[in-house]
Enzyme design. Sequence first.
Site, PDB file in Angstrom:
ATOM      1  N   SER A 213       5.025   2.194   7.898  1.00  0.00           N
ATOM      2  CA  SER A 213       4.650   0.848   7.044  1.00  0.00           C
ATOM      3  C   SER A 213       5.616   0.749   6.161  1.00  0.00           C
ATOM      4  O   SER A 213       6.388   1.539   5.405  1.00  0.00           O
ATOM      5  CB  SER A 213       3.398   1.370   6.337  1.00  0.00           C
ATOM      6  OG  SER A 213       2.163   1.705   6.942  1.00  0.00           O
TER       7      SER A 213
ATOM      8  N   HIS B 140       0.889  -1.422   0.096  1.00  0.00           N
ATOM      9  CA  HIS B 140       0.140  -0.108  -0.016  1.00  0.00           C
ATOM     10  C   HIS B 140       0.984   1.237   0.066  1.00  0.00           C
ATOM     11  O   HIS B 140       0.552   2.243  -0.137  1.00  0.00           O
ATOM     12  CB  HIS B 140      -0.894   0.025   1.236  1.00  0.00           C
ATOM     13  CG  HIS B 140      -0.147   0.225   2.607  1.00  0.00           C
ATOM     14  ND1 HIS B 140       0.031  -0.800   3.339  1.00  0.00           N
ATOM     15  CD2 HIS B 140       0.069   1.431   3.285  1.00  0.00           C
ATOM     16  CE1 HIS B 140       0.675  -0.250   4.499  1.00  0.00           C
ATOM     17  NE2 HIS B 140       0.770   1.035   4.310  1.00  0.00           N
TER      18      HIS B 140
ATOM     19  N   ASP C 260       0.291  -7.831   1.794  1.00  0.00           N
ATOM     20  CA  ASP C 260       0.224  -6.514   1.704  1.00  0.00           C
ATOM     21  C   ASP C 260       1.823  -6.257   1.464  1.00  0.00           C
ATOM     22  O   ASP C 260       2.440  -5.384   2.253  1.00  0.00           O
ATOM     23  CB  ASP C 260      -0.142  -5.660   2.973  1.00  0.00           C
ATOM     24  CG  ASP C 260      -0.065  -4.115   2.554  1.00  0.00           C
ATOM     25  OD1 ASP C 260      -0.133  -3.764   1.530  1.00  0.00           O
ATOM     26  OD2 ASP C 260      -0.108  -3.477   3.608  1.00  0.00           O
TER      27      ASP C 260
END
Length: 348
Positions: free
Chosen positions: A300, A191, A221
């Site tokens: 992230s 993402h 992910d």
Amino acid sequence: MRQAPLYSRSRRAPAGASSVAPETPVAADASPAATPAVAPSRWRGWFGRHERLLWGFSGAVLVLGGVAGWQAINPAARALTQADIDAAVRHSLEKEPLPSAYAKAYEIIAPSVVRVVGTDGDEPDRAKAEATPDAKRAKPGPLPKAAKPVPGDRKKQTASDSPEPGEPHLSTSTGSGVVIIDNGTILTNLHVVQGSKKLRVTFADGFESDATVVGVEPEHDLAVLRAKSIPDDLQAATMRSASDLRAGDQVIAVGYPFGIGPSVSGGVISGLKRDFRSPQGQRLLNNLIQFDAAANPGNSGGPLVTMDGSVVGIVTAILNPTEHRTFIGIGFAVPIDSAANAAGMPPF
């Protein structure tokens, strides 16, 4: 029968005795000087028979005397006790404290952590990327009245801002990544890079390079990037299976929260085999590591690291039931076992 004459022990002759002493018989083998020399001869003989013993005894006396004299001059040191050792250790620690376990782990992983910037235009704006990590792509639209630009005080556009009239729109996002192969292979979250037309990575020493996506694993992910150029002596992180992790183990999360970094936060493993669904409900992630080291948007794709400096997970999400998208104590990471598969590496 003739009797042997008797002799008096007195040297004086008895009264009335003749001045001429009677003739005294003398043994044939006796000499006049033999009787007075008997005692000295015995001692000489004894010394002669024990000469070596006497010399040895004299030497031992001298050695013992020397040792006693040396000890008198240099008394023996007192034996160390546990209290002495503890006092010395405390003194050393007070003088030069040891680095924390978190600091040691960060020192090991720091050379392998990178910042990842994605843009949907040709030239990423670093200021915009640092201001809006992991931002959703903004769509052009009218500028809200409350945010109208003031002449002479034009603010910088970010991914969460709408473009000002006459300005081109440029959307950026910032995340983190970790070098897993020293040829410039980087692991991050899908993402972070999804939808970007151009990717740029910044290594720990400040070296920058464009990068391309070479592999994805949407179910976890994950995305694998390859830098087009790399700095000298690039250091890849050491990866370790998460199978032996236990709740309570210490970990650190390293990355670029809100574009600030590299930043490090410490905590513990809160749980294992957790499930998480994204707020949009588009993706369900399972078998995650739950941790409580502070993580925010921008973390992230960064590594979750154990105290020996090994990567056990890739930070991928935080749980916050509100709309603020900030950390409240629950973070999730994809185990590195799954991440290694995404990079085409053999499982642990």
